[in-house]
Design a protein around this motif. Sequence first.
Motif, short mmCIF file in Angstrom:
data_model
loop_
_atom_site.label_atom_id
_atom_site.label_comp_id
_atom_site.label_asym_id
_atom_site.label_seq_id
_atom_site.Cartn_x
_atom_site.Cartn_y
_atom_site.Cartn_z
N ALA A 291 -14.71 -7.75 -28.98
CA ALA A 291 -13.70 -9.27 -29.51
C ALA A 291 -14.85 -10.51 -28.85
N ASP A 292 -15.05 -9.97 -28.00
CA ASP A 292 -15.97 -11.10 -26.64
C ASP A 292 -16.84 -12.01 -27.19
N SER A 293 -17.76 -10.90 -27.82
CA SER A 293 -19.33 -11.07 -28.88
C SER A 293 -18.54 -11.96 -30.04
N ILE A 294 -17.49 -11.52 -30.46
CA ILE A 294 -16.83 -12.28 -31.61
C ILE A 294 -16.11 -13.84 -31.56
N SER A 295 -15.43 -14.05 -30.89
CA SER A 295 -15.21 -14.86 -30.28
C SER A 295 -15.42 -15.14 -28.84
N LYS A 296 -16.68 -16.19 -28.30
CA LYS A 296 -16.44 -15.61 -26.94
C LYS A 296 -14.42 -16.46 -26.56
N ALA A 297 -14.44 -17.77 -27.34
CA ALA A 297 -13.27 -18.39 -26.40
C ALA A 297 -11.79 -17.83 -26.51
N ALA A 298 -11.65 -16.53 -27.53
CA ALA A 298 -10.41 -15.80 -26.98
C ALA A 298 -10.50 -14.47 -27.66
N PRO A 299 -11.05 -13.55 -26.52
CA PRO A 299 -11.47 -12.29 -27.40
C PRO A 299 -9.72 -11.53 -27.30
N TRP A 300 -9.23 -11.97 -26.30
CA TRP A 300 -7.67 -11.29 -26.22
C TRP A 300 -6.91 -11.56 -27.15
N ALA A 301 -7.44 -13.13 -28.37
CA ALA A 301 -6.54 -13.18 -29.38
C ALA A 301 -6.75 -11.89 -30.50
N ILE A 302 -8.55 -11.98 -30.70
CA ILE A 302 -8.85 -10.77 -31.53
C ILE A 302 -7.85 -9.85 -31.18
N GLY A 304 -5.17 -9.51 -29.77
CA GLY A 304 -3.73 -9.15 -30.56
C GLY A 304 -4.17 -8.81 -31.88
N VAL A 305 -4.90 -9.34 -32.75
CA VAL A 305 -4.70 -9.09 -33.98
C VAL A 305 -5.03 -7.82 -34.01
N VAL A 306 -6.06 -7.25 -33.76
CA VAL A 306 -6.52 -5.70 -34.25
C VAL A 306 -5.08 -4.81 -33.55
N LEU A 307 -4.08 -5.70 -32.44
CA LEU A 307 -3.17 -4.89 -32.34
C LEU A 307 -2.05 -4.57 -34.11
N ILE A 308 -1.95 -5.84 -34.27
CA ILE A 308 -0.76 -5.81 -35.36
C ILE A 308 -1.35 -5.59 -36.21
N ALA A 309 -2.98 -5.66 -36.86
CA ALA A 309 -3.18 -4.81 -38.18
C ALA A 309 -3.11 -3.33 -37.81
N CYS A 310 -3.31 -3.15 -36.62
CA CYS A 310 -3.26 -1.31 -36.22
C CYS A 310 -1.97 -1.33 -36.70
N MET A 311 -0.87 -1.64 -35.77
CA MET A 311 0.09 -1.06 -36.45
C MET A 311 1.13 -1.14 -37.85
N ILE B 104 -1.50 -12.61 -28.36
CA ILE B 104 -2.20 -14.18 -29.66
C ILE B 104 -1.85 -15.58 -28.73
N PHE B 105 -0.28 -15.40 -28.55
CA PHE B 105 -0.06 -16.39 -28.38
C PHE B 105 -0.42 -17.02 -26.53
N ASN B 106 -0.72 -16.13 -25.61
CA ASN B 106 -1.03 -16.96 -24.35
C ASN B 106 -2.86 -17.17 -25.08
N ALA B 107 -3.38 -16.46 -25.54
CA ALA B 107 -4.76 -15.89 -25.61
C ALA B 107 -5.47 -17.92 -26.39
N MET B 108 -4.18 -18.10 -26.96
CA MET B 108 -4.35 -19.37 -28.34
C MET B 108 -4.66 -20.80 -27.44
N ALA B 109 -3.52 -20.00 -26.26
CA ALA B 109 -3.46 -21.61 -25.35
C ALA B 109 -4.24 -22.04 -24.59
#
Lengths: 335, 290
Positions: A291-302, A304-311, B104-109
């Motif tokens: 995720a870090d290599s996809i987006s340096k800025a927001a790895p955690w956002a990626i 989160g998206v993976v998580l929801i998509a997986c669900m 997601i919200f935390n990271a986006m902010a």
Amino acid sequence: MHDSTLKRAVTLSGAQRPGKERMLLIAAVLLVACVLPLLLPNYRIFQLTLAMIYAVALLGLNMLTGYNGQISLGHGAFYAIGAYVAAILMDKFDVPYWATLPAAGLVCLVVGFLFGLPALRLEGLYLALATFALAVATPQLLKYKLIDDWTGGVQGIVIIKPDAPFDLPLNPDQWLYYFTLAVTVVMFVLGWNLLRGRIGRALVAIRDHPIAAETMGINAALYKSLTFGVSAMYTGIAGALGAIVVQFVAPDSFTVFLSISLLVGVVVGGLASIWGAVFGGLFTQFIPNVADSISKAAPWAIYGVVLIACMYLMPDGIAGGVRRLWLRLRSRTNR
Amino acid sequence: MEAFWHQVFSGLAAGGVYASLALALVMIYQATHLVNFAQGEMAMFSTYIAWALIQAGLPYWAAFFLTLGIAFAGGIVIERVVIRPLAGSSVLAVVIVFIGLLVIFNAMAGWIFSYIVKTFPSPFPAAAPFGNKYIGSHELGVIAVTLIVLVLLYLFFRHTKLGLAMRAAAENPVSSRLVGIRVGWMLALGWGLAAAVGAVAGMMVAPIVFLDPNMMSGILLYAFAGALLGGIDNPAGAVFGGFAVGVLENLIGAFVIGNELKLSVALALIVGVLVVRPQGLFGQRLVTRV
């Protein structure tokens, strides 16, 4: 509900007698695991060691959440307790690193069992809430003034990396890898033994139909709190290993996000599946890097998206997906 | 004694924020029997939107109401896109998706607005009102705003047709559908309202704790404690619980265990309430039929 219990029971008894293919597969995985550290650079070895540690922690959480159906958002707290027990024993009492693991496991077993007692009265969402509170409060508790002689307060504790014993021709990273591998194999064999028989079936029965389980003579209260204890023990041992490998513990490495990534690892790896813990460990260790290599800025956002998509797309996790693929391949070759 | 009253009043101000967020939690709980773990982060994100609007030159109250509108719309979109497809799945799946939203919200902010701590303006004057020495203007304002929100929601749910329809949809979806209420949209509206109420909480607390992506995690915990203490299915109870938790947390923090352990008060409260009286002070006891 009954159907799923039945299906689970069937898959469980399938796991009881490991087929030839399965044994070959396990042997192959172990062989690869033994050879890898001789080929890879130290940094990669370190990452794989951490992945195995996560796998042990996830196996513990999977017993509780996957098999027994109790949702814990607070297993980071048990990981932290294990890590701190190991670090304090090594730092203050000069206990050798390998001897800290049983101690960490024992402490977490007791703490987990005690936390499991009130948790008996909580179902689903409420247990998630209570454990979430535990996870959020953990860093504060670790920084508490009265214990900072032991815990080192905000600074934490630095541990010295152990060298390979018996003059083995291994560097410390390689040695810790093999040490962790051995612990992981032992923990998985124990876990597999625990889950494949009577106890495993009792846990699943309590998850799927608590009242029916009680009428069958299963002591649900005892099983549930013991599961909490054993689950915490696994995660605590993983925490102790983690402290030894990272050589450092500090309150701020055990935030609520650790607990979250553990739960994520269990779900993405595959609930109620022993292989799921392995996949989950690899996921927890490597996907943040991806995720870090996809987006340096927001790895955690990626993340989160993976998580929801997986669900939505793969509710039974990687292990479920692999199992379906495996069955399809086998039916094709048999034809 | 002066210190004591000072702590009580600042506890009430903090309690107002907890009460608002607890109210948002209860609104979603009543409609869907789910506890939204992402509620705090949604509120935090709304507060960042308000900050950006104010930076863009809007006057405070214009930014305030515009943010409420954006949060309301955002809440509806989240319900429709993310939560709706989950209807009927296991508790675990729902919890995981809430956690995903939180992350997601935390990271986006952090990504959009950076992790640097920012100050957030207060709409209330800096000087203490009426020359008293117990409570500041902002704290008094927070309490007033919370009470206004509560009264508005009460009027809405008690005296408007839409509010009645939303209550009916939460209480008995099947019958509501039969009398022509669009239950799905009522749930979405509930999410929108909860997001807007959460945004109020965020904008009220930001001047006190300063704006950063993690500002809400502790506050969410207190809101949980407040909602559980008052009874998670009772809005007025949740508001009372929020205020009570605010005061309790401030007094215990100031006089008993010190500020560093304040969050443990919330932990102890949550576990204590769940174990001793799971329905809370004013909630209904849930009886399950076998």
